[in-house]
Write a protein that holds these residues in place. Structure first.
Motif, PDB file in Angstrom:
ATOM      1  N   ASP A  97       0.832  -1.211   0.000  1.00  0.00           N
ATOM      2  CA  ASP A  97       0.000   0.000   0.000  1.00  0.00           C
ATOM      3  C   ASP A  97       0.863   1.255   0.000  1.00  0.00           C
ATOM      4  O   ASP A  97       0.582   2.217  -0.721  1.00  0.00           O
ATOM      5  CB  ASP A  97      -0.925   0.002   1.223  1.00  0.00           C
ATOM      6  N   VAL A  98       1.923   1.248   0.814  1.00  0.00           N
ATOM      7  CA  VAL A  98       2.813   2.415   0.866  1.00  0.00           C
ATOM      8  C   VAL A  98       3.609   2.529  -0.431  1.00  0.00           C
ATOM      9  O   VAL A  98       3.853   3.633  -0.930  1.00  0.00           O
ATOM     10  CB  VAL A  98       3.757   2.317   2.083  1.00  0.00           C
ATOM     11  N   LEU A  99       3.999   1.388  -1.008  1.00  0.00           N
ATOM     12  CA  LEU A  99       4.738   1.407  -2.266  1.00  0.00           C
ATOM     13  C   LEU A  99       3.918   2.083  -3.362  1.00  0.00           C
ATOM     14  O   LEU A  99       4.444   2.896  -4.140  1.00  0.00           O
ATOM     15  CB  LEU A  99       5.098  -0.031  -2.679  1.00  0.00           C
ATOM     16  N   GLN A 100       2.644   1.767  -3.433  1.00  0.00           N
ATOM     17  CA  GLN A 100       1.789   2.383  -4.454  1.00  0.00           C
ATOM     18  C   GLN A 100       1.703   3.892  -4.256  1.00  0.00           C
ATOM     19  O   GLN A 100       1.665   4.666  -5.211  1.00  0.00           O
ATOM     20  CB  GLN A 100       0.391   1.751  -4.397  1.00  0.00           C
ATOM     21  N   VAL A 101       1.707   4.329  -3.004  1.00  0.00           N
ATOM     22  CA  VAL A 101       1.704   5.763  -2.694  1.00  0.00           C
ATOM     23  C   VAL A 101       2.985   6.416  -3.206  1.00  0.00           C
ATOM     24  O   VAL A 101       2.964   7.480  -3.826  1.00  0.00           O
ATOM     25  CB  VAL A 101       1.552   5.964  -1.165  1.00  0.00           C
ATOM     26  N   VAL A 102       4.116   5.776  -2.916  1.00  0.00           N
ATOM     27  CA  VAL A 102       5.411   6.317  -3.350  1.00  0.00           C
ATOM     28  C   VAL A 102       5.477   6.400  -4.876  1.00  0.00           C
ATOM     29  O   VAL A 102       5.942   7.402  -5.446  1.00  0.00           O
ATOM     30  CB  VAL A 102       6.564   5.450  -2.799  1.00  0.00           C
ATOM     31  N   LEU A 103       4.988   5.355  -5.548  1.00  0.00           N
ATOM     32  CA  LEU A 103       4.985   5.378  -7.013  1.00  0.00           C
ATOM     33  C   LEU A 103       4.099   6.496  -7.548  1.00  0.00           C
ATOM     34  O   LEU A 103       4.447   7.150  -8.542  1.00  0.00           O
ATOM     35  CB  LEU A 103       4.501   4.024  -7.543  1.00  0.00           C
ATOM     36  N   ASN A 104       2.970   6.750  -6.893  1.00  0.00           N
ATOM     37  CA  ASN A 104       2.105   7.860  -7.317  1.00  0.00           C
ATOM     38  C   ASN A 104       2.841   9.187  -7.259  1.00  0.00           C
ATOM     39  O   ASN A 104       2.746  10.014  -8.165  1.00  0.00           O
ATOM     40  CB  ASN A 104       0.848   7.931  -6.422  1.00  0.00           C
ATOM     41  N   ILE A 117      10.601  -2.515 -10.741  1.00  0.00           N
ATOM     42  CA  ILE A 117       9.774  -2.190  -9.574  1.00  0.00           C
ATOM     43  C   ILE A 117       8.313  -2.519  -9.874  1.00  0.00           C
ATOM     44  O   ILE A 117       7.605  -3.118  -9.055  1.00  0.00           O
ATOM     45  CB  ILE A 117       9.919  -0.704  -9.188  1.00  0.00           C
ATOM     46  N   TYR A 118       7.861  -2.131 -11.084  1.00  0.00           N
ATOM     47  CA  TYR A 118       6.485  -2.413 -11.473  1.00  0.00           C
ATOM     48  C   TYR A 118       6.251  -3.922 -11.573  1.00  0.00           C
ATOM     49  O   TYR A 118       5.203  -4.439 -11.177  1.00  0.00           O
ATOM     50  CB  TYR A 118       6.151  -1.742 -12.805  1.00  0.00           C
ATOM     51  N   ALA A 119       7.241  -4.638 -12.118  1.00  0.00           N
ATOM     52  CA  ALA A 119       7.110  -6.089 -12.254  1.00  0.00           C
ATOM     53  C   ALA A 119       7.008  -6.758 -10.880  1.00  0.00           C
ATOM     54  O   ALA A 119       6.186  -7.650 -10.660  1.00  0.00           O
ATOM     55  CB  ALA A 119       8.296  -6.654 -13.034  1.00  0.00           C
ATOM     56  N   SER A 120       7.844  -6.296  -9.943  1.00  0.00           N
ATOM     57  CA  SER A 120       7.804  -6.858  -8.583  1.00  0.00           C
ATOM     58  C   SER A 120       6.491  -6.531  -7.896  1.00  0.00           C
ATOM     59  O   SER A 120       5.935  -7.351  -7.152  1.00  0.00           O
ATOM     60  CB  SER A 120       8.978  -6.313  -7.752  1.00  0.00           C
ATOM     61  N   LEU A 121       5.980  -5.310  -8.130  1.00  0.00           N
ATOM     62  CA  LEU A 121       4.688  -4.927  -7.546  1.00  0.00           C
ATOM     63  C   LEU A 121       3.575  -5.825  -8.078  1.00  0.00           C
ATOM     64  O   LEU A 121       2.709  -6.283  -7.319  1.00  0.00           O
ATOM     65  CB  LEU A 121       4.387  -3.465  -7.861  1.00  0.00           C
ATOM     66  N   MET A 122       3.610  -6.108  -9.376  1.00  0.00           N
ATOM     67  CA  MET A 122       2.588  -6.975  -9.963  1.00  0.00           C
ATOM     68  C   MET A 122       2.666  -8.385  -9.380  1.00  0.00           C
ATOM     69  O   MET A 122       1.641  -9.039  -9.135  1.00  0.00           O
ATOM     70  CB  MET A 122       2.740  -7.009 -11.486  1.00  0.00           C
ATOM     71  N   SER A 123       3.889  -8.867  -9.137  1.00  0.00           N
ATOM     72  CA  SER A 123       4.054 -10.192  -8.518  1.00  0.00           C
ATOM     73  C   SER A 123       3.446 -10.211  -7.119  1.00  0.00           C
ATOM     74  O   SER A 123       2.763 -11.168  -6.728  1.00  0.00           O
ATOM     75  CB  SER A 123       5.541 -10.553  -8.432  1.00  0.00           C
ATOM     76  N   ALA A 124       3.679  -9.135  -6.368  1.00  0.00           N
ATOM     77  CA  ALA A 124       3.110  -9.047  -5.020  1.00  0.00           C
ATOM     78  C   ALA A 124       1.589  -8.990  -5.078  1.00  0.00           C
ATOM     79  O   ALA A 124       0.892  -9.611  -4.264  1.00  0.00           O
ATOM     80  CB  ALA A 124       3.660  -7.808  -4.308  1.00  0.00           C
ATOM     81  N   GLN A 125       1.060  -8.254  -6.040  1.00  0.00           N
ATOM     82  CA  GLN A 125      -0.399  -8.162  -6.179  1.00  0.00           C
ATOM     83  C   GLN A 125      -0.999  -9.512  -6.567  1.00  0.00           C
ATOM     84  O   GLN A 125      -2.106  -9.853  -6.134  1.00  0.00           O
ATOM     85  CB  GLN A 125      -0.754  -7.095  -7.224  1.00  0.00           C
ATOM     86  N   LEU A 126      -0.272 -10.296  -7.350  1.00  0.00           N
ATOM     87  CA  LEU A 126      -0.749 -11.628  -7.716  1.00  0.00           C
ATOM     88  C   LEU A 126      -0.794 -12.526  -6.485  1.00  0.00           C
ATOM     89  O   LEU A 126      -1.758 -13.277  -6.292  1.00  0.00           O
ATOM     90  CB  LEU A 126       0.160 -12.235  -8.794  1.00  0.00           C
ATOM     91  N   ARG A 127       0.227 -12.435  -5.633  1.00  0.00           N
ATOM     92  CA  ARG A 127       0.242 -13.230  -4.403  1.00  0.00           C
ATOM     93  C   ARG A 127      -0.915 -12.842  -3.489  1.00  0.00           C
ATOM     94  O   ARG A 127      -1.482 -13.675  -2.800  1.00  0.00           O
ATOM     95  CB  ARG A 127       1.571 -13.034  -3.656  1.00  0.00           C
ATOM     96  N   ARG A 128      -1.278 -11.569  -3.506  1.00  0.00           N
ATOM     97  CA  ARG A 128      -2.372 -11.067  -2.663  1.00  0.00           C
ATOM     98  C   ARG A 128      -3.733 -11.196  -3.346  1.00  0.00           C
ATOM     99  O   ARG A 128      -4.740 -10.764  -2.813  1.00  0.00           O
ATOM    100  CB  ARG A 128      -2.115  -9.592  -2.304  1.00  0.00           C
ATOM    101  N   ARG A 129      -3.724 -11.770  -4.579  1.00  0.00           N
ATOM    102  CA  ARG A 129      -4.955 -11.988  -5.361  1.00  0.00           C
ATOM    103  C   ARG A 129      -5.693 -10.687  -5.669  1.00  0.00           C
ATOM    104  O   ARG A 129      -6.912 -10.621  -5.685  1.00  0.00           O
ATOM    105  CB  ARG A 129      -5.886 -12.958  -4.634  1.00  0.00           C
ATOM    106  N   ALA A 138      -0.020  -2.461 -14.632  1.00  0.00           N
ATOM    107  CA  ALA A 138       0.522  -2.649 -15.977  1.00  0.00           C
ATOM    108  C   ALA A 138       0.129  -1.493 -16.897  1.00  0.00           C
ATOM    109  O   ALA A 138       0.891  -1.096 -17.791  1.00  0.00           O
ATOM    110  CB  ALA A 138       0.039  -3.972 -16.563  1.00  0.00           C
ATOM    111  N   GLY A 139      -1.052  -0.919 -16.681  1.00  0.00           N
ATOM    112  CA  GLY A 139      -1.533   0.178 -17.518  1.00  0.00           C
ATOM    113  C   GLY A 139      -0.723   1.437 -17.379  1.00  0.00           C
ATOM    114  O   GLY A 139      -0.851   2.359 -18.199  1.00  0.00           O
ATOM    115  N   LYS A 140       0.113   1.523 -16.340  1.00  0.00           N
ATOM    116  CA  LYS A 140       0.963   2.702 -16.170  1.00  0.00           C
ATOM    117  C   LYS A 140       2.156   2.694 -17.120  1.00  0.00           C
ATOM    118  O   LYS A 140       2.870   3.688 -17.243  1.00  0.00           O
ATOM    119  CB  LYS A 140       1.462   2.778 -14.718  1.00  0.00           C
ATOM    120  N   LEU A 141       2.394   1.550 -17.770  1.00  0.00           N
ATOM    121  CA  LEU A 141       3.525   1.412 -18.684  1.00  0.00           C
ATOM    122  C   LEU A 141       3.013   1.241 -20.116  1.00  0.00           C
ATOM    123  O   LEU A 141       1.975   0.614 -20.346  1.00  0.00           O
ATOM    124  CB  LEU A 141       4.373   0.192 -18.305  1.00  0.00           C
TER     125      LEU A 141
END
Length: 830
Positions: A97-104, A117-129, A138-141
Motif C-alpha cells: 500500500d505504501v509502495l503504491q503511494v510512493v509510485l504515485n 519495480i512495477y514487475a515486482s509490484l505486480m508479482s506481489a499483487q498476484l500473491r495477494r490476489r 501494468a496500464g501505467k507502462l
C-alpha cells in the motif's frame, strides 16, 4: 531541502531503514516535520521518516500527503531519488500500500521508475490476489515497456477472473520458446489457464499456445500431464482453497488430477464436494453428487456433505428427502448427520425442532458428543428458558469424552452471552483442576475478565489474570486492555496503572501496551478527578513513545474540565498542535464545558466563535447546552436567551436537557412565569414531550419561588400527560412542601407515591420517595407523628418500606472521557 541518510555514503540494508537508537517513532516524526521545513536534517533519511509514520499508524493517504508536501521543496530532486531507492525496501517489507503511494508521488513528479519495480509490484499483487490492481499497474507502462514476466502475470490474473480471451491475448505477446530459455509463465499460472480452457472446452487451443511458449503445468512434463500426481497433496490443496473461499483454485486442482489420468479415489471427490459446499455453490454440488452416484463413489460422508449443502442454502424439504434417500440406500444416519440437521434448526431458531432432533438422535442409540453440545450452546440467548439452559448443561455433564478447550470456550461464551455470571463462576471452578486453562486462548480469558469486571467481581478478575500467567498463556493487547478496563471501572485505577507498568517492564508484553490501554487508565483517573495522576500517566506515555490520539487528549481535557484545572488545558492543546493531532467536535465541546464549569463564560464563547470561524465543525446541541449551563451558573439570563435564539436559528433543536437548564436559570432569577411559559412554548414549537427531569426542575423552581399551589399544578399536569414520576421527583416535591410548611400535603403526596389512598392524584404504579426514612423523621418533628405512624404501618403491611430507601453508594465508574450523552435526559436540581 535534501533529507540525507544518517551517515555519509551509508549503505542501505534491505527493508525500511531502522529508526536510530534511542529515537522513538514520535520523536522521529517530529524531526521529519522540522526537516520538511528546512530547519534540520532527518536522521535515517526518508526511509526512517516513512518507518516512523507507519509505526504511528498513519494511513496510506496521510503518508502520501506528507511526501507530496516534502517534494515541493527546493531539493526535490534528491528527495525523489531517495524515494526511488525506497521502493525496493518497501517491496522487501511487503508494504504494498505504501509502495503504491510512493509510485504515485514519483509518477506525478515525472521521475522515472525502473521497470523491475512495477514487475515486482505486480508479482506481489498476484500473491495477494489483487487481480484488478495488476491490470491497473501494468496500464501505467506503455506496451513496449511491459516485460514477458509482466505479460505472464497479466495472463494468470485474467484466468483467475475467468477471462480466457484476455489471458490468450497476453500469452500471444509472449515470445516462443528457444532451447535453453525459460518460460516466464509459472506452472501454477499455466495450470490455471488450462483449467479455465477445459471448462470452456478450448483445451486444445490453449495447450498449443502453452507448448509454443514452453510453459509447464506440473513436474516439468509440459502441458500434457504427468502420471505421478500426489492425490493426497491435491486433496490438501483443495481443502486449503476451500478455507479461503477460492472455489476456482479448488476446481483447478480437481480438474488437473482428473485430466492427469491417475486413479482417482472417492476421497478426492468428497474433498471437492466439501469445497463446493464451503463456497456456497449448491448447483455444482448437485451436479458432482450425481456424477459420484454414477461412479459408485457415494458413502455416508458424501451424503452428510450434500446434506450440509441443502441446509446451508435453506432448502429444508430437499434436505429431508435427502436423508430419506440416504436411509433407502442402507446408509444409517450418524452423529455427523444429526449434528448437521441440529445446526440448521439452531440457525433457524427453531427450538422445538432442535429438541426433536436431539430426541431422535438419542432414540437411535447415539449419544451426544462435543460438537452436539457446542451447537446447542449457540441456541442460548438472554431470553432462553431455565429448562433449556438446565438441559443443555446436563447434556454437557453427561459427556463420556473429556471436555476439550473448544466446548469449554463455547460454554464460557454462552454464560457471558446469557449473563449468567454465577454459572460462569461454577464452570471455572469445576474445571480449574483439570488443567484445561493451559489450552485456553487469550481472547477467551479476555472475555471472562471483561464479564466479571462488568459484574463488579474484581476478585475473580484478579484470579483469572493470575491463572492466565500461571498457565503461561501469552496475553494480547486486547486481553491486557480487558484487565485494565475491568480494574478501572471498579475504581481500581492505581492497580490498573501498576499492571500497565509491569507489562512495560516485560519484554514479551511491552509492545502490547498501546494507546487504548493507556487511554483507559487516563479515563479512570479523569472520572475520579485525579488530575495529578492524569498528567503523570501522560508523561509516562510520552517517555515510552506511546502515541497519543485525539481520544487520549480529549480524555485529559475532560479531566481538566472536571477538576477545574483549565489552566493546564493550554499545554495539552499546544502538544496536540505540535504532533498534528487534529481536534474533533468533542475536543471543542470539552474545552467549552471546562471553561463554563470554571466560570469563565467569556472564554467559552470565544472558543465557540473560533470554531464557527474555522468552519470545520458546526456547534451541536451538547455544545450549546454546555454554554447555557455556564450562563445558568452565573445567572446570566440575557446571554442565555441570546444563545438560545442562535441555537434555534442554526437549526439545532432544543432537548429536554435544554429545557431543564432554562427552567433552572429562570427559576433562580425569580422569573417563574417565564420559565413555565418557555417550557410550554418550546415543547409545542419543537414537538417536545417534557420528561421527568424537566418536571423536577419546574417543581423545584415553583418551591424556590414560594409558589406552592403552582408546584401542585405542575404535578397534576405531569400526571395528566402520562409522564412517569420517579423517586427523585417525589423527594423534591415532598421536601418542597415541608419547606413551605405544608406537612399535611407532604404526607398526602407520599401516599400517592406509594399508591395508597390520598387526596392528590397518583401515577399508574408504585414509585416511592427517595430518602423516605429521613423525611418521615422530619415530619414527625413537625407535629405529624400520628399521620406518619399510620403511613409507616400501611407501608409495612403492603411490604413497601424498601421502596425509596436506597441511598446510593460507590458503584462502578460509568463516566468517561467522551461526551457522556446521559445529560441529554435532563439535569436534576441538586
Amino acid at each position: 531541502m535534501g533529507l540525507p541518510f544518517w551517515g555519509p555514503n551509508k549503505k542501505q540494508a534491505p527493508g525500511l531503514e531502522q529508526l536510530p537508537q534511542k529515537i522513538g517513532s514520535q520523536k522521529a516524526y517530529r524531526l521529519w516535520q522540522q526537516a520538511k521545513k528546512g530547519n534540520s536534517q532527518m536522521p535515517g533519511g526518508i526511509s526512517a521518516a516513512v518507518a516512523s509514520m507507519r509505526d504511528l499508524g498513519k494511513s496510506s493517504s496521510e503518508i502520501e500527503l506528507e511526501l507530496r508536501t516534502a517534494v515541493k521543496g527546493e531539493a526535490s530532486q534528491s528527495l525523489l531519488e531517495e524515494l526511488e531507492a525506497l521502493c525496493t525496501a518497501l517491496l522487501h517489507d511487503n508494504a504494498i500500500d505504501v509502495l503504491q503511494v510512493v509510485l504515485n508521488v514519483l509518477e506525478d513528479s515525472c521521475h522515472p521508475v525502473d521497470t523491475s519495480i512495477y514487475a515486482s509490484l505486480m508479482s506481489a499483487q498476484l500473491r495477494r490476489r489483487e487481480y484488478k490492481s495488476i491490470a491497473a499497474t501494468a496500464g501505467k507502462l506503455c506496451s513496449e515497456r511491459q516485460t514477458p514476466k509482466m505479460l505472464a502475470i497479466l495472463a494468470t490474473a485474467a484466468a483467475h477472473c475467468n477471462n480466457l480471451d484476455e489471458a490468450m491475448s497476453h500469452l500471444g505477446r509472449l515470445p516462443s520458446t528457444v532451447e535453453g530459455s525459460r518460460c516466464s509463465l509459472s506452472a501454477s499460472g499455466a495450470a490455471q489457464i488450462l483449467s479455465l480452457a477445459t471448462r470452456e472446452q478450448r483445451a486444445d487451443e490453449v495447450k498449443a499456445e502453452l507448448e509454443r511458449i514452453g510453459a509447464q503445468t506440473k513436474g516439468g512434463k509440459g502441458a500434457d500431464g504427468d502420471q505421478s500426481i500426489d492425490v493426497q497433496k491435491s486433496m490438501a490443496s483443495i481443502k486449503a482453497f476451500a478455507r479461503n473461499k477460492d472455489l476456482s483454485g479448488a476446481s483447478s486442482v480437481f480438474e488437473r488430477v482428473r485430466l492427469s489420468g491417475v486413479a482417482v479415489r472417492p476421497q478426492l471427490y468428497n474433498s471437492y464436494l466439501d469445497a463446493c459446499v464451503q463456497c456456497g455453490d449448491t448447483k455444482t454440488c448437485q451436479k458432482l453428487f450425481q456424477e459420484m452416484k454414477q461412479l459408485g463413489y457415494i458413502d455416508v460422508v458424501s451424503y452428510n456433505t450434500m446434506l450440509k449443502a441443502y441446509l446451508s442454502a435453506g432448502r429444508i424439504e430437499e434436505a429431508r428427502e435427502h436423508v430419506k434417500e440416504m436411509a433407502s440406500m442402507g446408509l444409517a444416519a450418524n452423529k455427523v448427520t444429526y449434528n448437521e440437521m441440529l445446526n440448521a434448526k439452531v440457525a433457524a431458531r427453531d427450538r422445538h425442532g432442535m429438541w426433536a432432533i436431539v430426541d431422535e438422535m438419542l432414540g437411535a442409540g447415539l449419544k451426544v458428543n462435543l460438537i452436539t453440545c457446542s451447537i446447542l450452546l449457540k441456541s442460548l440467548t438472554q431470553h432462553s428458558g431455565e429448562s433449556d439452559i438446565a438441559r443443555i448443561m446436563a447434556l454437557i455433564s453427561s459427556l463420556e469424552e473429556p471436555l476439550d478447550e473448544v466446548l469449554f470456550s463455547s460454554t464460557i461464551e454462552a454464560c457471558i452471552r446469557i449473563k449468567r455470571i454465577a454459572m460462569l463462576s461454577h464452570v471455572i471452578k469445576d474445571h480449574k483442576v483439570v488443567g484445561i486453562f493451559k489450552n485456553m486462548s487469550a481472547p477467551i480469558f479476555g472475555a471472562m475478565i471483561k464479564a466479571f469486571g462488568e459484574s463488579g467481581d474484581v476478585q475473580q478478575v484478579k484470579e483469572l489474570w493470575a491463572q492466565m500467567q500461571e498457565s503461561q498463556v501469552k496475553p494480547t493487547a486486547i486481553t491486557i486492555g480487558c484487565v485494565v478496563e475491568a480494574l478501572v471501572i471498579n475504581r481500581q485505577g492505581e492497580e490498573a496503572w501498576r499492571l500497565v507498568q509491569e507489562q512495560l517492564g516485560n519484554e514479551d508484553t511491552k509492545g502490547m501496551v498501546n494507546t487504548v490501554v493507556y487511554s483507559t487508565v487516563l479515563k479512570g483517573f479523569a472520572v475520579s478527578k485525579r488530575i495529578d495522576k492524569v498528567l503523570s500517566v501522560f508523561k509516562e506515555m510520552r517517555a515510552n513513545s506511546i502515541a497519543c490520539n485525539t481520544i487520549t487528549y480529549n480524555t485529559m481535557l475532560d479531566a481538566c474540565a472536571k477538576c477545574n484545572a483549565m489552566e493546564k488545558a493550554g499545554e495539552l492543546l499546544e502538544d496536540m498542535k505540535e504532533l498534528n493531532v487534529e481536534p474533533d467536535i468533542i475536543t471543542y465541546s470539552t474545552i467549552i464545558k471546562g471553561y463554563c464549569v470554571s466560570g469563565d463564560i467569556d472564554l467559552a464563547f470565544s472558543v465557540l466563535q473560533e470554531m464557527k470561524r474555522d468552519g470545520q465543525f458546526e456547534p451541536d446541541e451538547i455544545m450549546y447546552n454546555s454554554i447555557l449551563d455556564g450562563c445558568a451558573r452565573q445567572r446570566n439570563v440575557s446571554e442565555a436567551l441570546k444563545l438560545l435564539d442562535e441555537m434555534q436559528e442554526s437549526g439545532i433543536k432544543p432537548s429536554n436537557y435544554t429545557l431543564s437548564i432554562l427552567v433552572k436559570l429562570l427559576g433562580n432569577s425569580r422569573r417563574l412565569g417565564q420559565a413555565l411559559q418557555m417550557v410550554d412554548d418550546l415543547s409545542k414549537q419543537h414537538r417536545l414531550k417534557p420528561n421527568i427531569q424537566v418536571y423536577t426542575c419546574m417543581v423545584h423552581a415553583c418551591i424556590q419561588n414560594k409558589r406552592f399551589e403552582r408546584a401542585l399544578s405542575v404535578y397534576e399536569s405531569m400526571i395528566d400527560q402520562g409522564c412517569r414520576a420517579d423517586e427523585k421527583f417525589y423527594s423534591v416535591l415532598v421536601r418542597g412542601c415541608m419547606q413551605l410548611h405544608q406537612s399535611a400535603t407532604a404526607i398526602q403526596i407520599i401516599r400517592a407515591a406509594y399508591k395508597l389512598s390520598s387526596d392528590v392524584s397518583s401515577g399508574p404504579s408504585v414509585v416511592g420517595v427517595e430518602g423516605l426514612e429521613g423525611i418521615c423523621s422530619k415530619l414527625k418533628a413537625c407535629g405529624e407523628h400520628a399521620a406518619v405512624e399510620e403511613l409507616e404501618g400501611e407501608l409495612e403491611h403492603w411490604g413497601l418500606r424498601q421502596w425509596g430507601s436506597r441511598s446510593g453508594g460507590k458503584g462502578m465508574l460509568k463516566g468517561g472521557p467522551s461526551r457522556d450523552r446521559n445529560t441529554r435526559g435532563g439535569a436534576r436540581m441538586q
